[in-house]
Design a protein around this motif. Structure first.
Motif, mmCIF file in Angstrom:
data_model
loop_
_atom_site.group_PDB
_atom_site.id
_atom_site.type_symbol
_atom_site.label_atom_id
_atom_site.label_comp_id
_atom_site.label_asym_id
_atom_site.label_seq_id
_atom_site.Cartn_x
_atom_site.Cartn_y
_atom_site.Cartn_z
ATOM 1 N N ASP A 1 -0.626 -26.988 -54.353
ATOM 2 C CA ASP A 1 -0.628 -27.934 -55.628
ATOM 3 C C ASP A 1 0.204 -29.172 -55.145
ATOM 4 O OD1 ASP A 1 1.952 -26.891 -55.240
ATOM 5 O OD2 ASP A 1 1.782 -25.443 -56.955
ATOM 6 N N SER A 2 0.968 -29.645 -55.907
ATOM 7 C CA SER A 2 1.673 -31.260 -55.516
ATOM 8 C C SER A 2 2.888 -30.750 -54.780
ATOM 9 C CB SER A 2 1.872 -31.891 -56.937
ATOM 10 O OG SER A 2 2.665 -31.221 -57.691
ATOM 11 N N THR A 3 3.261 -29.705 -54.731
ATOM 12 C CA THR A 3 4.592 -29.305 -54.041
ATOM 13 C C THR A 3 4.466 -29.150 -52.630
ATOM 14 O OG1 THR A 3 4.129 -27.039 -54.277
ATOM 15 C CG2 THR A 3 5.569 -28.061 -55.944
ATOM 16 N N GLY A 4 3.169 -29.245 -52.171
ATOM 17 C CA GLY A 4 3.075 -29.246 -50.619
ATOM 18 C C GLY A 4 2.820 -27.563 -50.016
ATOM 19 N N LEU A 5 2.741 -27.481 -48.895
ATOM 20 C CA LEU A 5 2.913 -26.175 -48.335
ATOM 21 C C LEU A 5 3.216 -26.293 -46.752
ATOM 22 C CD1 LEU A 5 1.703 -23.232 -48.502
ATOM 23 C CD2 LEU A 5 -0.299 -24.237 -47.562
ATOM 24 N N THR A 6 4.055 -25.318 -46.462
ATOM 25 C CA THR A 6 4.358 -25.073 -44.952
ATOM 26 C C THR A 6 4.055 -23.775 -44.381
ATOM 27 O OG1 THR A 6 6.129 -26.952 -45.133
ATOM 28 C CG2 THR A 6 6.374 -25.419 -43.295
ATOM 29 N N VAL A 7 3.183 -23.372 -43.347
ATOM 30 C CA VAL A 7 2.871 -22.025 -42.976
ATOM 31 C C VAL A 7 2.949 -22.210 -41.284
ATOM 32 C CG1 VAL A 7 0.822 -20.754 -42.943
ATOM 33 C CG2 VAL A 7 1.867 -21.242 -45.081
ATOM 34 N N GLN A 8 3.050 -20.935 -40.935
ATOM 35 C CA GLN A 8 3.021 -20.787 -39.354
ATOM 36 C C GLN A 8 1.848 -19.835 -39.102
ATOM 37 O OE1 GLN A 8 6.421 -20.002 -37.189
ATOM 38 N NE2 GLN A 8 5.422 -20.260 -35.169
ATOM 39 N N ILE A 9 0.920 -20.308 -38.241
ATOM 40 C CA ILE A 9 -0.180 -19.394 -38.044
ATOM 41 C C ILE A 9 -0.202 -19.136 -36.495
ATOM 42 C CG2 ILE A 9 -1.654 -20.083 -39.907
ATOM 43 C CD1 ILE A 9 -3.130 -21.908 -38.236
ATOM 44 N N GLU A 10 -0.725 -18.296 -36.166
ATOM 45 C CA GLU A 10 -0.943 -17.720 -34.433
ATOM 46 C C GLU A 10 -2.316 -18.110 -34.162
ATOM 47 O OE1 GLU A 10 1.285 -16.297 -32.398
ATOM 48 O OE2 GLU A 10 2.762 -16.922 -33.877
ATOM 49 N N LEU A 11 -2.466 -19.075 -33.258
ATOM 50 C CA LEU A 11 -3.713 -19.052 -32.559
ATOM 51 C C LEU A 11 -4.117 -18.323 -31.435
ATOM 52 C CD1 LEU A 11 -3.745 -23.088 -32.736
ATOM 53 C CD2 LEU A 11 -4.838 -21.668 -34.350
ATOM 54 N N PRO A 12 -5.281 -17.740 -30.860
ATOM 55 C CA PRO A 12 -5.288 -17.011 -30.086
ATOM 56 C C PRO A 12 -5.064 -17.680 -28.786
ATOM 57 C CG PRO A 12 -7.548 -17.319 -31.212
ATOM 58 C CD PRO A 12 -6.410 -17.855 -31.835
ATOM 59 N N HIS A 13 -5.681 -18.934 -28.558
ATOM 60 C CA HIS A 13 -5.156 -19.492 -27.464
ATOM 61 C C HIS A 13 -5.062 -21.052 -27.504
ATOM 62 C CE1 HIS A 13 -9.242 -20.875 -27.217
ATOM 63 N NE2 HIS A 13 -9.688 -19.548 -27.480
ATOM 64 N N SER A 14 -4.557 -21.905 -26.611
ATOM 65 C CA SER A 14 -4.278 -23.247 -26.802
ATOM 66 C C SER A 14 -5.597 -24.169 -26.851
ATOM 67 C CB SER A 14 -3.247 -23.806 -25.602
ATOM 68 O OG SER A 14 -3.755 -23.723 -24.380
ATOM 69 N N GLU A 15 -6.672 -23.659 -26.419
ATOM 70 C CA GLU A 15 -7.894 -24.607 -26.353
ATOM 71 C C GLU A 15 -8.448 -24.598 -27.798
ATOM 72 O OE1 GLU A 15 -8.552 -25.911 -23.447
ATOM 73 O OE2 GLU A 15 -6.784 -25.062 -22.578
ATOM 74 N N GLN A 16 -7.934 -24.090 -28.679
ATOM 75 C CA GLN A 16 -8.376 -24.320 -30.247
ATOM 76 C C GLN A 16 -8.455 -25.774 -30.655
ATOM 77 O OE1 GLN A 16 -9.700 -21.988 -32.224
ATOM 78 N NE2 GLN A 16 -9.355 -20.416 -30.416
ATOM 79 N N LYS A 17 -9.439 -26.293 -31.276
ATOM 80 C CA LYS A 17 -9.532 -27.493 -32.041
ATOM 81 C C LYS A 17 -9.678 -26.991 -33.448
ATOM 82 C CE LYS A 17 -11.355 -30.242 -28.303
ATOM 83 N NZ LYS A 17 -12.371 -30.966 -27.822
ATOM 84 N N LEU A 18 -8.916 -27.643 -34.447
ATOM 85 C CA LEU A 18 -9.083 -27.077 -35.793
ATOM 86 C C LEU A 18 -9.620 -28.324 -36.776
ATOM 87 C CD1 LEU A 18 -5.731 -24.723 -36.150
ATOM 88 C CD2 LEU A 18 -7.993 -23.915 -35.440
ATOM 89 N N THR A 19 -9.816 -27.673 -37.769
ATOM 90 C CA THR A 19 -10.389 -28.633 -38.898
ATOM 91 C C THR A 19 -9.573 -27.984 -40.226
ATOM 92 O OG1 THR A 19 -12.576 -29.090 -38.169
ATOM 93 C CG2 THR A 19 -12.217 -29.601 -40.489
ATOM 94 N N ALA A 20 -8.955 -28.893 -40.922
ATOM 95 C CA ALA A 20 -8.301 -28.543 -42.321
ATOM 96 C C ALA A 20 -9.279 -29.414 -43.216
ATOM 97 C CB ALA A 20 -6.886 -28.750 -42.303
ATOM 98 N N GLU A 21 -9.710 -28.530 -44.409
ATOM 99 C CA GLU A 21 -10.365 -29.106 -45.318
ATOM 100 C C GLU A 21 -9.645 -28.507 -46.895
ATOM 101 O OE1 GLU A 21 -14.470 -27.884 -45.270
ATOM 102 O OE2 GLU A 21 -14.917 -29.000 -43.436
ATOM 103 N N ILE A 22 -9.286 -29.741 -47.491
ATOM 104 C CA ILE A 22 -8.709 -29.517 -48.735
ATOM 105 C C ILE A 22 -9.615 -29.693 -49.788
ATOM 106 C CG2 ILE A 22 -6.952 -30.466 -50.572
ATOM 107 C CD1 ILE A 22 -5.254 -31.140 -47.945
ATOM 108 N N TRP A 23 -9.967 -28.661 -50.468
ATOM 109 C CA TRP A 23 -11.147 -28.643 -51.466
ATOM 110 C C TRP A 23 -10.472 -28.629 -52.993
ATOM 111 C CZ3 TRP A 23 -16.550 -28.770 -50.637
ATOM 112 C CH2 TRP A 23 -16.691 -28.421 -49.297
#
Length: 183
Positions: A134-156
């Motif tokens: 929502d309009s307040t935003g979001l801060t979250v910590q996630i664990e990736l399995p390794h550093s070779e990850q490339k991620l995409t964030a989609e806000i629907w």
């Protein structure tokens, strides 16, 4: 070592009696024991007991030689024994990533999907975070399995008339703490 084994095998076979003929010899010795006096039978019985334990000892020696030859076939420095690891290495490849969606990026209710780049949103195995926004935003910590990850964030957005916002991220070797600010 192989030459030593080849040389020792004939001696071991001779000591064992050498096959089927060796099996008939204890029977004739037993016959001699039965026909002789009791004082002479005791040394023969000791000899029979000693000859009966010889094959067991020979089998133990042969097994020890086989174990030695196996150890020599895989010399130190091969396989897992050759792996040298620094004591400070902890064998963990997980990478913590802080995803921060700034306040007011969205002005109405929306939904955030953080997945592997190129992955379909339907497959949960490819996504690391799914959360409402929502309009307040979001801060979250996630664990990736390794550093070779490339991620995409989609806000629907919940309303179907608005196109999703798409952001990309990949590991930054210059940063000690991985962070992904979405503004």
């Amino acid at each position: 070592m192989n030459k030593l084994i080849v040389i020792l095998i004939p001696f071991m076979l001779t000591a064992c009696g050498g096959g089927s003929e060796g099996q008939s010899q204890p029977a004739s010795s037993t016959a001699q024991v039965n026909t002789s006096s009791t004082t002479e039978a005791q040394p023969n019985e000791v000899a029979l007991q000693a000859s009966a334990t010889e094959p067991q000892q020979d089998n133990a020696q042969e097994q020890a030689l086989n174990e030695q030859s196996v150890e020599e076939q895989a010399p130190a420095g091969e396989g897992m024994e050759a792996v040298i690891v620094d004591e400070s290495f902890d064998f963990q490849t997980d990478v913590p990533l802080t995803v921060s969606v700034a306040p007011n990026v969205v002005n109405s209710r929306a939904y955030l999907n953080v997945c592997k780049q190129g992955a379909t949103l339907i497959n949960d195995d490819n996504c690391f975070l799914r959360a409402p926004l929502d309009s307040t935003g979001l801060t979250v910590q996630i664990e990736l399995p390794h550093s070779e990850q490339k991620l995409t964030a989609e806000i629907w957005y919940y309303s179907t008339g608005v196109e999703p916002l798409v952001y990309s991220w990949e590991f930054d070797t210059r940063q000690q703490q991985q962070a992904w600010p979405i503004n």
